[in-house]
Design a protein around this motif. Structure first.
Motif, PDB file in Angstrom:
ATOM      1  N   LYS A   1      -5.981  26.363  13.230  1.00  0.00           N
ATOM      2  CA  LYS A   1      -5.933  26.261  11.776  1.00  0.00           C
ATOM      3  C   LYS A   1      -6.823  25.134  11.290  1.00  0.00           C
ATOM      4  N   THR A   2      -7.508  25.403  10.193  1.00  0.00           N
ATOM      5  CA  THR A   2      -8.322  24.405   9.517  1.00  0.00           C
ATOM      6  C   THR A   2      -7.832  24.292   8.091  1.00  0.00           C
ATOM      7  N   TYR A   3      -7.780  23.056   7.592  1.00  0.00           N
ATOM      8  CA  TYR A   3      -7.251  22.814   6.255  1.00  0.00           C
ATOM      9  C   TYR A   3      -8.413  22.454   5.336  1.00  0.00           C
ATOM     10  N   VAL A   4      -8.630  23.303   4.289  1.00  0.00           N
ATOM     11  CA  VAL A   4      -9.803  23.162   3.440  1.00  0.00           C
ATOM     12  C   VAL A   4      -9.381  23.050   1.984  1.00  0.00           C
ATOM     13  N   LYS A   5     -10.341  22.660   1.142  1.00  0.00           N
ATOM     14  CA  LYS A   5     -10.061  22.474  -0.281  1.00  0.00           C
ATOM     15  C   LYS A   5     -10.571  23.636  -1.135  1.00  0.00           C
ATOM     16  N   GLU A   6     -11.412  24.474  -0.554  1.00  0.00           N
ATOM     17  CA  GLU A   6     -11.894  25.652  -1.269  1.00  0.00           C
ATOM     18  C   GLU A   6     -11.849  26.834  -0.309  1.00  0.00           C
ATOM     19  N   ILE A   7     -11.521  28.020  -0.858  1.00  0.00           N
ATOM     20  CA  ILE A   7     -11.380  29.194  -0.006  1.00  0.00           C
ATOM     21  C   ILE A   7     -11.811  30.429  -0.794  1.00  0.00           C
ATOM     22  N   ASP A   8     -12.432  31.393  -0.102  1.00  0.00           N
ATOM     23  CA  ASP A   8     -12.774  32.691  -0.685  1.00  0.00           C
ATOM     24  C   ASP A   8     -11.787  33.738  -0.179  1.00  0.00           C
ATOM     25  N   LEU A   9     -11.294  34.549  -1.090  1.00  0.00           N
ATOM     26  CA  LEU A   9     -10.347  35.604  -0.748  1.00  0.00           C
ATOM     27  C   LEU A   9     -10.855  36.938  -1.288  1.00  0.00           C
ATOM     28  N   ASP A  10     -10.903  37.964  -0.428  1.00  0.00           N
ATOM     29  CA  ASP A  10     -11.210  39.306  -0.909  1.00  0.00           C
ATOM     30  C   ASP A  10     -10.041  39.836  -1.723  1.00  0.00           C
ATOM     31  N   GLU A  11     -10.339  40.731  -2.664  1.00  0.00           N
ATOM     32  CA  GLU A  11      -9.252  41.369  -3.418  1.00  0.00           C
ATOM     33  C   GLU A  11      -8.271  42.028  -2.448  1.00  0.00           C
ATOM     34  N   GLY A  12      -7.001  41.752  -2.664  1.00  0.00           N
ATOM     35  CA  GLY A  12      -5.965  42.291  -1.793  1.00  0.00           C
ATOM     36  C   GLY A  12      -5.611  41.384  -0.640  1.00  0.00           C
ATOM     37  N   GLU A  13      -6.391  40.307  -0.399  1.00  0.00           N
ATOM     38  CA  GLU A  13      -6.126  39.392   0.702  1.00  0.00           C
ATOM     39  C   GLU A  13      -5.091  38.346   0.271  1.00  0.00           C
ATOM     40  N   THR A  14      -4.319  37.867   1.240  1.00  0.00           N
ATOM     41  CA  THR A  14      -3.304  36.843   0.974  1.00  0.00           C
ATOM     42  C   THR A  14      -3.833  35.474   1.391  1.00  0.00           C
ATOM     43  N   GLY A  15      -3.734  34.511   0.482  1.00  0.00           N
ATOM     44  CA  GLY A  15      -4.118  33.145   0.789  1.00  0.00           C
ATOM     45  C   GLY A  15      -2.915  32.331   1.259  1.00  0.00           C
ATOM     46  N   THR A  16      -3.151  31.452   2.265  1.00  0.00           N
ATOM     47  CA  THR A  16      -2.086  30.594   2.800  1.00  0.00           C
ATOM     48  C   THR A  16      -2.401  29.145   2.417  1.00  0.00           C
ATOM     49  N   TYR A  17      -1.362  28.432   1.948  1.00  0.00           N
ATOM     50  CA  TYR A  17      -1.538  27.070   1.440  1.00  0.00           C
ATOM     51  C   TYR A  17      -0.425  26.193   2.009  1.00  0.00           C
TER      52      TYR A  17
ATOM     53  N   ASP B   1       0.846  -1.184   0.000  1.00  0.00           N
ATOM     54  CA  ASP B   1       0.000   0.000   0.000  1.00  0.00           C
ATOM     55  C   ASP B   1       0.886   1.238   0.000  1.00  0.00           C
ATOM     56  N   THR B   2       0.238   2.421  -0.165  1.00  0.00           N
ATOM     57  CA  THR B   2       0.979   3.674  -0.278  1.00  0.00           C
ATOM     58  C   THR B   2       1.656   3.994   1.041  1.00  0.00           C
ATOM     59  N   ALA B   3       2.929   4.471   0.943  1.00  0.00           N
ATOM     60  CA  ALA B   3       3.665   4.837   2.146  1.00  0.00           C
ATOM     61  C   ALA B   3       3.181   6.183   2.671  1.00  0.00           C
ATOM     62  N   TYR B   4       3.031   7.216   1.762  1.00  0.00           N
ATOM     63  CA  TYR B   4       2.521   8.543   2.109  1.00  0.00           C
ATOM     64  C   TYR B   4       1.526   8.986   1.053  1.00  0.00           C
ATOM     65  N   THR B   5       0.547   9.762   1.520  1.00  0.00           N
ATOM     66  CA  THR B   5      -0.327  10.478   0.592  1.00  0.00           C
ATOM     67  C   THR B   5      -0.074  11.973   0.788  1.00  0.00           C
ATOM     68  N   LEU B   6       0.285  12.659  -0.294  1.00  0.00           N
ATOM     69  CA  LEU B   6       0.539  14.100  -0.238  1.00  0.00           C
ATOM     70  C   LEU B   6      -0.687  14.832  -0.791  1.00  0.00           C
ATOM     71  N   GLU B   7      -1.160  15.808  -0.028  1.00  0.00           N
ATOM     72  CA  GLU B   7      -2.370  16.524  -0.421  1.00  0.00           C
ATOM     73  C   GLU B   7      -2.178  18.015  -0.167  1.00  0.00           C
ATOM     74  N   ILE B   8      -2.719  18.862  -1.074  1.00  0.00           N
ATOM     75  CA  ILE B   8      -2.602  20.315  -0.934  1.00  0.00           C
ATOM     76  C   ILE B   8      -3.871  20.861  -0.309  1.00  0.00           C
ATOM     77  N   PHE B   9      -3.697  21.824   0.596  1.00  0.00           N
ATOM     78  CA  PHE B   9      -4.806  22.437   1.319  1.00  0.00           C
ATOM     79  C   PHE B   9      -4.643  23.961   1.324  1.00  0.00           C
ATOM     80  N   ALA B  10      -5.777  24.651   1.520  1.00  0.00           N
ATOM     81  CA  ALA B  10      -5.748  26.060   1.913  1.00  0.00           C
ATOM     82  C   ALA B  10      -5.877  26.107   3.418  1.00  0.00           C
ATOM     83  N   VAL B  11      -5.205  27.062   4.025  1.00  0.00           N
ATOM     84  CA  VAL B  11      -5.166  27.149   5.482  1.00  0.00           C
ATOM     85  C   VAL B  11      -6.081  28.286   5.929  1.00  0.00           C
TER      86      VAL B  11
END
Length: 732
Positions: A115-131, A96-106
């Motif tokens: 912190k919560t790790y999500v798959k969809e995120i809303d950002l206002d103009e000028g806001e910085t997104g963390t991943y 079986d797989t040793a590791y599963t790598l997954e990308i999230f928004a923080v």
């Protein structure tokens, strides 16, 4: 095939007996994901390292292990002679797989910091997104941050990740390269762009590449791959409000601040006269978008094309006084010059500088400098005109607001005047400023003037008035002694006059002023200026060494014209302060009204010098006084139809609103009975003549109607029996 390794450990407190004569063994049982036993072997020897090897077992070699299926090995056995209890084998996922790598928004809770790790995120103009890219273990359990395996991995952004759904654009909408290299377990950031464009929400996607730098260290790595970020637009279209101001013709020069006025025959709707000023200011609301430079401009195409002033059409243009069109200032002009002006924001199109927010309001001003023509002639009406202003932030769709301007009218006003005529006439004082230049002898003009002056004096005396006369003469220079003379003294003085040299109006006026001495008889004073020609010399006011110096013949001093303004100013002040009525008399056809009007607005033209005496007798006044009326800002009607005055005269005796306007004039005798007077009025409306039969019983004239309106009564017949006359008059 895999090697099955199970560490045999004894729980603390358990006894283990180990001897060289004893060989440890284990029993192995393997079941698949359904619980079915697929392999069983007993007494498998364990080596000194605690390991056993099944690879040489044909039964084990015959097994097939499928990827992504869980197998369970149950291992029991003994170590040496004795073991306290059986040891259960661990559960493991073979192949079986040793590791599963997954990308999230923080997403960070602002209160708790969790912190919560999500798959969809809303950002206002000028806001910085963390991943972040996180690893889970082979069983899908997220690893704590401290146990993240590290290593680098690539992340694709935007259309490189999902060209079918992404509509956000790198650089314009967010700051990122097309591929980001990040470390597993470490956060990275992407900043959105705070633009000023009003637009729909925009999407960009982050997607993992399957290129983890440590993948070769493991049998298999899983990748779970995308995060979607929606950029929420925070821009609004600019908006500008509407407003309304009111200006009035009454605020102009000569305007009559009288409130609402209505002609008796007017039947239209009344209105409220609210202002007396020709200027009004207002304020319009501004809804800005960001801090880019916002501009507010007049939409020239929306200004009215049907306005007029004095009957002349008003056309609009932007102010160009600096050489460049200023769209914050619109000027409406006729052929005679500016009539109305609209100015936004003190004449500045820019409401702010870049980087600063515009104010929430913008001021404006509307002013009229000439009366605007109104549709109704018989009352003070109003009319509205509108124009649009355009607000722009330089990026989005501009917005238009409407300013409404109400223009209030001004109209003439007149009041009744009561005159009492004393049948015992008052004293009369006559001042003559007489031209004795050489041309006055060409057609015997001087002698005719002497005769006319004496006849005028005699006529006043025949009416019962005592008369005093003062004479000033002028040619190249002027002279006078200020002496008041009776008729006999006058005759002696006139006999000594002969034609001399040039014609100097300037000195004639100033000598008449300086020689004047107020008469002692308290009578009315009239000044007659008689000349047969235009000025040909003047005081040389550029020569300061001699204040009495005059120019050479037909030469001027270069100041103003033949009559400098300073002399005219002093002359008019002299007449006003001494309550003197002036009459300018032109003898012959070689004298221009241009110069005569500078002396007096009351001009008598005598084309044939032989008619001079009769013309002067026509000026004899029994009674004079002021008429109480004003034309207002529109000025006097000129009777030509150019102005919106209905082709009417500025002044006329009688009621102009009546079908037979002269029928309104009433003359009665001492018993209250009407006197049958036939009235006629001159073509210009200013002279009214009353006759009984063939005899003239009264003449009434209006003078100086545009500047200082007066009346004069002459040729009044004491024997007419008239004791009271009511004479209406109309001003337009």
């Amino acid at each position: 095939e895999p090697k099955v390794n199970v560490d045999l450990e004894v729980d603390p407190g358990k006894e283990v007996l180990v001897g060289t004569a004893n060989t440890p063994t284990v029993d192995v049982e393997i079941t698949d994901g359904t619980g079915t036993v697929i392999y069983s072997k007993t007494n498998v020897p364990v080596d000194g390292n605690g390991e056993w090897d099944l690879t040489n077992d044909p039964d084990f070699q015959a097994l097939t292990f499928n990827d992504d299926e869980t197998y369970t090995a149950k291992v029991t056995g003994t170590l040496g002679v004795k073991i306290a209890e059986d040891i259960d084998a661990d559960v493991y996922n073979e192949l079986d797989t040793a590791y599963t790598l997954e990308i999230f928004a923080v997403v960070v809770d602002p209160l708790t910091g969790v912190k919560t790790y999500v798959k969809e995120i809303d950002l206002d103009e000028g806001e910085t997104g963390t991943y972040v890219v996180l690893a889970s273990d082979g069983k899908g359990n997220p690893l704590p941050m401290a146990e993240q395996p590290g290593g680098t991995i690539s992340v694709n952004t935007g259309i490189d990740a999902d060209p079918l759904t992404d509509n956000a654009t790198r650089v314009d909408d967010y700051t990122s390269s097309s591929t980001i290299t990040t470390t597993v377990g470490l956060e990275f950031k992407i900043k959105t762009v705070d633009d000023t464009s009003v637009e729909n929400d925009e999407l960009f996607t982050l997607e993992l590449e399957e290129d983890w730098s440590r993948a070769s260290e493991f049998e298999k790595i899983g990748y779970v791959g995308t995060v979607k970020s929606t950029i929420i637009d925070n821009d609004d279209n600019v908006k500008v409000g509407d407003d309304k101001v009111t200006v009035s013709d009454e605020g102009l020069v000569n305007g009559i601040k009288d409130g609402y006025m209505e002609a008796p025959t007017y039947t239209g709707a009344d209105y409220t006269d609210t202002v007396d000023s020709n200027t009004d200011t207002g304020s319009i609301t501004i809804t800005a978008n960001g801090t880019s430079v916002h501009t507010l401009e007049i939409d020239l195409s929306t200004l009215p094309t049907d306005l007029s002033s004095g009957g002349k059409a008003i056309t609009w243009a932007f102010d160009n006084s600096t050489g460049t069109e200023n769209k914050a200032i619109a000027i409406g002009s006729t052929a005679d010059g500016e009539a109305v002006r609209v100015e936004l924001n003190s004449g500045n199109t820019a409401l702010n500088t870049n980087g600063t927010a515009p104010a929430s309001t913008a001021s404006y001003e509307v002013s009229i400098s000439k009366p605007l023509d109104h549709p109704v002639n018989s009352t003070e009406d109003t009319f509205d005109f509108e124009f649009d202003v355009t607000l722009s932030d330089g990026v989005n769709t501009p917005d238009n607001g409407t300013i409404t301007v109400t223009v209030e009218d001004d109209m003439p006003s007149a009041k009744d005047t009561t005159v009492t005529v004393d049948l015992n006439p008052a004293p009369v004082n006559l001042i003559f400023t007489l031209d004795v230049s050489g041309s006055m002898g060409t057609y015997n003009e001087l002698e005719l003037a002497k005769e006319a002056i004496e006849n005028l004096v005699k006529t006043y005396e025949d009416q019962g008035s005592s008369v005093l006369v003062q004479i000033n003469t002028f040619d190249t220079t002027a002279t006078g002694n200020g002496q008041w003379m009776n008729a006999s003294e006058l005759n002696t003085f006139l006999k000594g006059l002969t034609p001399l040299d040039w014609t100097n109006y300037e000195d004639a006026l100033q000598v008449t002023e300086s020689n004047f001495v107020a008469p002692s008889n308290n009578g009315e004073t009239y000044a007659y200026f008689l000349s047969d020609g235009n000025p040909t010399v003047e005081m040389n006011d550029k020569t300061t060494s001699d204040l009495n110096d005059v120019t050479e013949g037909n030469e001027q001093d270069g100041i103003d014209g033949w009559i400098d303004n300073s002399y005219l100013t002093n002359w008019n002040a002299f007449l006003a302060s001494n309550n003197i009525d002036a009459i300018a008399v032109g003898i012959g056809t070689n004298v221009s009204d241009t110069y005569l009007k500078m002396v007096s607005s009351n001009i008598v033209n005598v084309d044939d010098p032989k008619d001079l005496s009769a013309k002067l007798l026509g000026t004899v006044v029994t009674k004079s006084g002021s008429l109480d009326f004003a034309f207002g800002a529109d000025g006097a009607a000129d009777g030509t139809g150019v102005k919106a005055d209905g082709d009417k005269l500025a002044f006329t005796w009688g009621d102009a609103d009546s079908a037979n306007n002269l029928d309104e004039i009433v003359a009665i005798d001492k018993d209250g009975n009407p006197v049958a007077v036939v009235w006629t009025v001159s073509a210009d409306g200013t002279a009214l003549l009353g006759k009984v039969g063939i005899d003239t019983v009264i003449k009434v004239e209006a003078k100086d109607i545009s500047t200082n309106p007066k009346y004069s009564i002459s040729e009044f017949d004491k024997t007419s029996g008239i004791v009271d006359i009511k004479i209406p008059y109309t001003v337009t």
